[in-house]
Write a protein that holds these residues in place. Structure first.
Motif, PDB file in Angstrom:
ATOM      1  N   ARG A 133      26.689  59.604  27.382  1.00 38.24           N
ATOM      2  CA  ARG A 133      27.792  58.668  27.216  1.00 38.24           C
ATOM      3  C   ARG A 133      27.314  57.236  27.435  1.00 38.24           C
ATOM      4  NH1 ARG A 133      33.247  60.397  27.679  1.00 38.24           N
ATOM      5  NH2 ARG A 133      33.581  58.251  26.944  1.00 38.24           N
ATOM      6  N   ASN A 134      28.046  56.284  26.857  1.00 40.64           N
ATOM      7  CA  ASN A 134      27.779  54.864  27.054  1.00 40.64           C
ATOM      8  C   ASN A 134      28.824  54.323  28.029  1.00 40.64           C
ATOM      9  OD1 ASN A 134      27.450  52.112  26.934  1.00 40.64           O
ATOM     10  ND2 ASN A 134      27.399  51.969  24.707  1.00 40.64           N
ATOM     11  N   TYR A 135      28.389  53.919  29.218  1.00 41.30           N
ATOM     12  CA  TYR A 135      29.342  53.479  30.239  1.00 41.30           C
ATOM     13  C   TYR A 135      28.676  52.481  31.174  1.00 41.30           C
ATOM     14  CZ  TYR A 135      26.703  56.982  32.894  1.00 41.30           C
ATOM     15  OH  TYR A 135      25.696  57.704  33.475  1.00 41.30           O
ATOM     16  N   THR A 136      29.492  51.745  31.900  1.00 42.59           N
ATOM     17  CA  THR A 136      29.021  50.845  32.936  1.00 42.59           C
ATOM     18  C   THR A 136      29.746  51.188  34.238  1.00 42.59           C
ATOM     19  OG1 THR A 136      30.654  49.196  32.250  1.00 42.59           O
ATOM     20  CG2 THR A 136      28.434  48.949  31.388  1.00 42.59           C
ATOM     21  N   ILE A 137      29.125  50.866  35.363  1.00 49.26           N
ATOM     22  CA  ILE A 137      29.680  51.193  36.669  1.00 49.26           C
ATOM     23  C   ILE A 137      29.718  49.944  37.533  1.00 49.26           C
ATOM     24  CG2 ILE A 137      29.324  52.481  38.815  1.00 49.26           C
ATOM     25  CD1 ILE A 137      28.014  54.688  37.170  1.00 49.26           C
ATOM     26  N   GLU A 138      30.858  49.718  38.159  1.00 47.93           N
ATOM     27  CA  GLU A 138      30.991  48.663  39.151  1.00 47.93           C
ATOM     28  C   GLU A 138      31.502  49.280  40.442  1.00 47.93           C
ATOM     29  OE1 GLU A 138      32.787  44.896  38.186  1.00 47.93           O
ATOM     30  OE2 GLU A 138      32.661  45.337  36.045  1.00 47.93           O
ATOM     31  N   TRP A 139      31.042  48.764  41.583  1.00 48.40           N
ATOM     32  CA  TRP A 139      31.533  49.272  42.860  1.00 48.40           C
ATOM     33  C   TRP A 139      31.574  48.155  43.892  1.00 48.40           C
ATOM     34  CZ3 TRP A 139      28.261  48.667  46.979  1.00 48.40           C
ATOM     35  CH2 TRP A 139      26.897  48.523  46.697  1.00 48.40           C
ATOM     36  N   LYS A 140      32.343  48.399  44.946  1.00 48.60           N
ATOM     37  CA  LYS A 140      32.472  47.429  46.023  1.00 48.60           C
ATOM     38  C   LYS A 140      32.850  48.168  47.304  1.00 48.60           C
ATOM     39  CE  LYS A 140      34.156  43.478  44.873  1.00 48.60           C
ATOM     40  NZ  LYS A 140      33.002  42.566  45.051  1.00 48.60           N
ATOM     41  N   CYS A 141      32.313  47.708  48.436  1.00 48.93           N
ATOM     42  CA  CYS A 141      32.588  48.338  49.728  1.00 48.93           C
ATOM     43  C   CYS A 141      33.584  47.521  50.546  1.00 48.93           C
ATOM     44  CB  CYS A 141      31.301  48.472  50.543  1.00 48.93           C
ATOM     45  SG  CYS A 141      30.247  49.852  50.036  1.00 48.93           S
ATOM     46  N   THR A 142      34.321  48.227  51.405  1.00 47.33           N
ATOM     47  CA  THR A 142      35.189  47.614  52.394  1.00 47.33           C
ATOM     48  C   THR A 142      35.153  48.511  53.632  1.00 47.33           C
ATOM     49  OG1 THR A 142      37.399  46.712  52.818  1.00 47.33           O
ATOM     50  CG2 THR A 142      37.288  48.729  51.530  1.00 47.33           C
ATOM     51  N   GLY A 143      36.167  48.395  54.498  1.00 46.98           N
ATOM     52  CA  GLY A 143      36.139  49.181  55.719  1.00 46.98           C
ATOM     53  C   GLY A 143      35.179  48.605  56.740  1.00 46.98           C
TER      54      GLY A 143
END
Length: 240
Positions: free
Chosen positions: A202-212
């Protein structure tokens, strides 16, 4: 059908042992107080969890509807509706869904996330919020999510890179914390590896971010893989 008592209710034995193990969300002693967790000591954490997930989904304006699997009492499903996304809830626990019926005015389904009872591209997106940790076959669940969700997958979960993980495991040893006995904690890196395996081709992009992060810390969300919770969005680029 063989029935056993679980908590304060009755439930089919084979469902009580979903994935061949006992799960806390089939015990009314725990499910009946689920909403109270967020109204007490976890209230501040919930605010930041919602904030980072909303920011991640907002990067994809194609998402107008979603299916949240592992919706529980619909704590977050109701919130998706509040921010303008048409939401449907799915869960394997009848005890959770029995509460959801009185709290949520949208559609609900009782089903296993490994076998979602929906046609391809039934929703713009799939959501998993503090539930993906409990799946024994995470690759299959992601593949199902990619089949049913047309544009992407939004995920929010407890981060393995957190001091609280060690505390939870110590609590389990002394029988004080039944909620994470069967949970697998992921880091953003580990989860991305599983996603890449599930979505090969598949063609996809991933973004993520932390909290806590601690309340006294100068920032409450960042792109470092440290914090009690992280949100992650998989955006599919191979669909119009």
């Amino acid at each position: 059908m063989e029935i056993e008592k679980s908590g304060h209710g009755l439930i089919p034995k084979q469902q009580q042992n979903w994935q061949n193990r006992a799960e806390w969300f089939f015990n009314r002693e725990h499910t009946d107080t689920y909403e109270q967790w967020y109204e007490g000591r976890y209230k501040r954490a919930e605010v930041w969890q919602k904030r980072i997930m909303e920011n991640l989904v907002a990067t994809d304006p194609r998402v107008k509807s979603l299916l949240e699997f592992g919706c529980g009492t619909t704590r977050f499903t109701r919130w998706w509706q509040e921010i303008g996304i048409e939401a449907t809830g799915g869960d394997i626990s009848p005890f959770m869904l029995s509460q959801a019926l009185h709290l949520f005015n949208g559609d609900l389904v009782m089903a296993d996330s490994h076998h979602m009872p929906f046609k391809d591209h039934s929703f713009d997106s799939l959501a998993f919020v503090t539930t993906f940790e409990y799946y024994k076959d995470p690759v299959k669940v992601i593949q199902e999510a990619a089949r049913v969700g047309k544009y992407g997958i939004i995920m929010g979960m407890m981060n393995r890179n957190s001091p609280k993980v060690a505390r939870r495991r110590i609590q389990q040893v002394f029988g004080k914390n039944p909620f994470y006995v069967t949970a697998t904690f992921y880091t953003p890196e580990k989860l991305i590896g599983i996603i890449n395996k599930a979505l090969r081709g598949r063609n996809y992009t991933i973004e993520w971010k932390c909290t806590g992060l601690p309340h006294w810390f100068p920032v409450q969300q960042w792109n470092l893989p440290v914090g009690d919770f992280f949100g992650l969005y998989v955006k599919f680029n191979d669909v119009a």
